[in-house]
Design a protein around this motif. Structure first.
Motif, mmCIF file in Angstrom:
data_model
loop_
_atom_site.group_PDB
_atom_site.id
_atom_site.type_symbol
_atom_site.label_atom_id
_atom_site.label_comp_id
_atom_site.label_asym_id
_atom_site.label_seq_id
_atom_site.Cartn_x
_atom_site.Cartn_y
_atom_site.Cartn_z
ATOM 1 N N GLY A 79 1.046 11.247 14.629
ATOM 2 C CA GLY A 79 0.738 10.504 13.414
ATOM 3 C C GLY A 79 -0.705 10.733 13.004
ATOM 4 N N PRO A 80 -0.982 10.554 11.735
ATOM 5 C CA PRO A 80 -2.323 10.844 11.237
ATOM 6 C C PRO A 80 -3.335 9.843 11.782
ATOM 7 N N PHE A 126 -6.458 2.285 11.300
ATOM 8 C CA PHE A 126 -7.437 1.694 10.401
ATOM 9 C C PHE A 126 -6.762 0.880 9.314
ATOM 10 N N ASP A 127 -5.448 1.049 9.139
ATOM 11 C CA ASP A 127 -4.797 0.540 7.924
ATOM 12 C C ASP A 127 -4.536 -0.952 7.990
ATOM 13 N N SER A 165 0.825 -1.202 0.000
ATOM 14 C CA SER A 165 0.000 0.000 0.000
ATOM 15 C C SER A 165 0.859 1.252 0.000
ATOM 16 N N VAL A 166 0.269 2.288 -0.552
ATOM 17 C CA VAL A 166 0.895 3.605 -0.549
ATOM 18 C C VAL A 166 -0.100 4.544 0.124
ATOM 19 N N LEU A 167 0.373 5.285 1.123
ATOM 20 C CA LEU A 167 -0.576 6.059 1.918
ATOM 21 C C LEU A 167 -0.229 7.535 1.934
ATOM 22 N N TRP A 168 -1.259 8.360 2.025
ATOM 23 C CA TRP A 168 -1.087 9.766 2.318
ATOM 24 C C TRP A 168 -1.939 10.082 3.526
ATOM 25 N N SER A 169 -1.403 10.920 4.409
ATOM 26 C CA SER A 169 -2.165 11.178 5.623
ATOM 27 C C SER A 169 -3.362 12.064 5.308
ATOM 28 N N TRP A 170 -4.421 11.839 6.021
ATOM 29 C CA TRP A 170 -5.683 12.523 5.718
ATOM 30 C C TRP A 170 -6.162 13.330 6.921
ATOM 31 N N PHE A 196 -9.478 0.248 6.584
ATOM 32 C CA PHE A 196 -10.911 0.098 6.804
ATOM 33 C C PHE A 196 -11.674 1.391 6.593
ATOM 34 N N LEU A 197 -11.052 2.508 6.967
ATOM 35 C CA LEU A 197 -11.809 3.759 6.897
ATOM 36 C C LEU A 197 -12.120 4.140 5.462
ATOM 37 N N GLN A 198 -11.072 4.057 4.611
ATOM 38 C CA GLN A 198 -11.308 4.390 3.213
ATOM 39 C C GLN A 198 -12.280 3.392 2.586
ATOM 40 N N MET A 199 -12.109 2.129 2.985
ATOM 41 C CA MET A 199 -13.026 1.126 2.463
ATOM 42 C C MET A 199 -14.456 1.456 2.881
#
Lengths: 611, 162, 99
Positions: free
Chosen positions: A79-80, A204-205, A68-73, A145-148
């Protein structure tokens, strides 16, 4: 394990989203109809190319690499709190290809199927289609999970919009709301579960969660409850018992929508989620057993209901529910790869079945199978693909359905879940039976009318033939590549035998007329009775919902009337009464006022004395 | 010695006359008893070494106020052949409240310590006069204004409608 | 006699005057009660003036007497006018301020 390029993943996401924005925001474009459709189709084709390229270029890596590649939201201390990004592993890439391919084919099919729609409605349709493609791809590529969950809800919204596409029809509007509500019930559990998981683990990741789960470092109290809540989301979305009741009603939407959303992609999101989060589910084996049992039971239940349906689309809907049960059973049995395999193959041939059914309905102008007949002789090129898909669904060698079903059964058997295994075997018999019932009634036998029907539009035909070719190709590839499943040898023979038994029974009853269908249903009278009434589940849900909502609203109404208004009324009445009482002090007699003054002086004296 | 006797005489007369003022049914008699009370008060002033105030009291109070009150009674009651009667209302309540106020005041008064009576100093009248036109000149003028206003007000109220 | 004696005397007369104000039905009777109260105040003032050797008390008393006279004049004039208008000066009947 293979990892794909995140840039291509973002491209695949961006294309349908851009198409949605363009069609959605530029009003003249949307209202023009055909150009909007063209834009959407072109964007979808681009997305398919991107997904194919991504899958082609996927590089195999060692297990330990983070896909996975992540960007903080959402920023937070230390940490995000939440991140967005893409997770591009083998399963995601395959799913992207499936979603984009079926979306493209459905959109092309819709070009002809909805040709009679007014242009503004058509533009609206393609805007929804683009939005759906974007949402589904986002769900599939989610790294956490959150994005999902966000895309989960978006997909649910698109389902609502597309089921209720013909919103002037009250049945369609009601079906859309029902779908939304029932899936929302599951989503409540889903969001509760992921929030509880986050509060216990802080993330959540998927990557950190899976790492912790696999290394045994994940210690969460009540993990069974949390994973059960998360599973509830899949129950709603993937139409497991008892939240399956929305799927048959969802057939009120246009047939291409049913093919896309309620066969190949959206309903599989639940299965996909369980398969994706399998490392977490593996930590709670008791829940997995439940998942398997519920899946198998759902499969059997839906199959019985499909046997008594007249509406061809409803038969296919129950068939979808049944096959989703298969996939979930495989997940529960500890074989998520088998579940995913069945997901992909089923997506292809079920979409073909729906689109073929669309042509059939177009031809006969009715959904009722008992008013159809003899189509195969008239239009062999329509019947051919449909027959191929039916054989695939029934699980006949060398079509892909056979291999994926065998994988599922093998997985269930390996997990020593004999109850679910028996249920699934029986279901495969019923599947063959009810599908061939439809085939014999619609394509063979005597035509009930002898009008001349026009040729089906070219695009619809072409799409069906393409899907049929794909089905054959998938099957042949699986056959040539050798046996995958680790199941016992007798398993394939048993499943084939059951399939042929089902076909034979259907032939005997509906084609050759040897068995009387009425006597057949009389032989299973209690099940027949219940199945025809959908086991009263709809009525139970409606009653419970109405009861809960009405009693709640009655309570709220009572509170509003007697507590809120009561307080206000009491206050005002009290003020009035106090005023009336106090007014009696003003007697008008000056001596009474002197009394008051004297009393006041007395009080002052007393107070001064006490100080 | 004389002072003590004088005080008790004046006090008894004053209290008795006051009680008579408030208790007599006949209003005219009440006014007369008021006159007695005012004279007794003058006597108290005398005992307190204020002859001037004694004179003022007799002139203004016992003379003026009582006269005015008598006139008012004449004008407001039908006198011919009748004696003016009146009864009181809620006597008990009033008595209780008045007694309570008296007791309350008494509580404070008795707490204070004894104060010695200083020696009588110089000419009171001269000092009074000097004070009235000296530091208290302004209040004196204002008092004059007040009296004029009162005169005008009384005239206005008592005029006959023309 | 000590100061307290004069003060107690004044308080007593004051209380009696208050009793008169509270219980008399006739308006003139009420004014007589007020007279008694003011009278008691004067006694108080003069007593203090004597025992503290302060002239201000006497000045105050003079002023009080003058003002009382003015007040009585005006008050009784009002009573007369009320009698003319309403033909009664019984306090019970003068309840125009009733709320």
């Amino acid at each position: 394990m293979r990892i794909g390029s995140p840039e291509l993943a973002l491209l695949v996401l961006a294309l349908p989203f851009a198409s949605f924005l363009a069609i959605g925001l530029i009003r003249p474009l949307r209202r023009s109809g055909r150009p909007a459709a063209a834009i959407s189709i072109v964007a979808m084709a681009g997305a398919l190319l991107g997904a194919a390229a991504m899958s082609w270029e996927g590089i195999p890596v060692a297990r330990a690499l983070n896909p996975s590649v992540l960007w903080s939201w959402l920023p937070a201390d230390g940490g995000p709190m939440a991140s967005v990004g893409v997770w591009v592993d083998g399963m995601a890439m395959q799913m992207c290809v499936l979603v984009t391919l079926i979306s493209l084919l459905v959109q092309v099919y819709s070009w002809s199927y909805l040709a009679d729609e007014p242009p503004p409605s058509l533009g609206r349709y393609y805007a929804y289609q683009s939005l759906f493609a974007f949402s589904m791809l986002g769900l599939v590529l989610s790294p956490g999970f959150l994005q999902m969950f966000v895309f989960w809800e978006l997909v649910g919204l698109c389902s609502y919009l597309l089921i209720g596409y013909w919103y002037e029809r009250p049945e369609a509007a009601r079906a859309a709301v029902k779908a939304f509500w029932i899936t929302k019930l599951g989503d409540l559990g889903f969001v509760a579960g992921i929030v509880m998981l986050w509060s216990a683990t802080g993330t959540f990741d998927f990557w950190p969660l899976f790492q912790a789960a696999e290394s045994g470092a994940l210690h969460v109290d009540g993990l069974t409850t949390i994973m059960f809540l998360i599973y509830l989301g899949a129950v709603g979305k993937s139409a497991q018992f008892p939240l399956h009741i929305w799927l048959p009603d969802a057939m009120e939407g246009p047939t291409p929508v049913s093919a896309l959303i309620h066969a190949a992609t959206m309903v599989t999101a639940g299965v996909y989620m369980v398969a994706r989060a399998y490392p977490l589910f593996a930590l709670v084996p008791s829940l997995l057993v439940l998942i398997a049992w519920v899946g198998a039971f759902t499969a059997l239940l839906a199959a019985t209901m499909a046997c008594v349906e007249r509406d061809i689309k409803r038969v296919l809907a129950y068939s979808t529910i049944s096959q989703l049960g298969y996939m979930m059973a495989a997940n529960g049995a500890g074989a998520p790869e088998a579940a995913f395999q069945h997901l992909t193959t089923h997506g292809v041939f079920k979409a073909l079945l729906f689109l073929g059914a669309g042509i059939v309905i177009h031809h006969f102008h009715t959904n009722d199978v008992f008013r159809m007949g003899g189509l195969f002789v008239q239009r062999p090129w329509v019947g051919g693909p449909f027959l191929i898909a039916t054989l695939a669904l029934a699980g006949v060698w060398p079509l892909p359905g056979f291999f994926s079903k065998e994988a599922v059964l093998a997985g269930v058997l390996q997990a020593h879940l004999s109850g679910p295994f028996l249920m699934l075997i029986l279901t495969s018999f019923l599947t063959a039976f009810y599908m061939f019932r439809v085939v014999f009634l619609a394509f063979f036998g005597h035509a009930h009318d002898h009008h001349e029907h026009p040729e089906p539009p070219l695009t619809m035909d072409a799409v069906c033939r393409a899907l049929a070719a794909l089905t054959l190709a998938l099957g042949l590839r699986a056959a040539v590549a050798g046996p995958h499943a680790e199941g016992p040898v007798w398993l394939s023979w048993i499943s084939l035998a059951w399939a042929f038994a089902g076909i034979a029974l259907a032939w005997a009853t509906y084609q050759a007329g040897v068995l009387d269908p009425a006597r057949l249903s009389a032989a299973f009278a209690p099940i027949d009775f219940l199945a025809r009434r959908r086991y009263f589940l709809d009525a139970i849900f409606a009653g419970a919902y109405r009861f809960a909502l009405l009693s709640f609203s009655r309570v709220v109404g009572w509170i509003d009337r007697y507590v809120v208004d009561g307080v206000l009324n009491a206050l005002s009445a009290g003020a009035l009464r106090a005023g009336d009482t106090l007014r009696r002090v003003q007697t008008g007699q000056p001596q009474d006022y002197v009394y008051g003054v004297a009393l006041g002086v007395l009080l002052l004296l007393v107070w001064a004395q006490l100080r | 010695m004389t002072e003590i006797v004088g005080f008790w005489v004046a006090a008894v007369v004053l209290v008795a006359a006051s009680l008579a003022v408030v208790l007599t049914p006949n209003l005219f008699h009440a006014v007369l008893w008021l006159a007695v009370a005012l004279v007794a008060t003058g006597g108290v002033f005398l005992l307190l070494d204020s002859p001037f105030l004694f004179a003022v009291q007799l002139l203004l109070y016992a003379g003026g106020v009582v006269t005015i009150a008598v006139f008012a009674i004449m004008l407001t009651e039908r006198l011919v052949g009748e004696s003016i009667r009146q009864t009181s209302r809620f006597v008990f309540n009033g008595a209780v409240l008045a007694a309570a106020v008296f007791v309350g005041l008494l509580g404070f008064l008795l707490q204070a310590g004894a104060v010695a009576r200083p020696a009588a100093t110089g000419d009171q009248l001269r000092d009074l006069g000097r004070a009235l036109v000296g530091p208290f000149a302004a209040p004196l003028q204002l008092l004059g204004v007040l009296l004029v206003i009162a005169l005008l007000g009384a005239l206005y109220f008592a005029r006959t409608e023309d | 006699m000590p100061l307290q004696a004069y003060l107690v005397l004044a308080a007593l007369v004051f209380a009696i005057g208050l009793f008169g104000v509270l219980t008399r039905k006739n308006a003139v009777g009420i004014l007589l009660g007020i007279e008694l109260m003011l009278n008691a105040v004067n006694v108080n003032l003069v007593a203090f003036a004597r025992f503290r050797d302060d002239l201000a008390g006497l000045i105050f008393t003079l002023f009080t007497i003058a003002i009382t006279v003015a007040e009585v004049a005006v008050g009784l004039a009002i009573v007369i006018v009320i009698f003319r208008v309403r033909r009664t000066i019984e306090a019970d009947h003068l309840d125009l301020l009733r709320g």
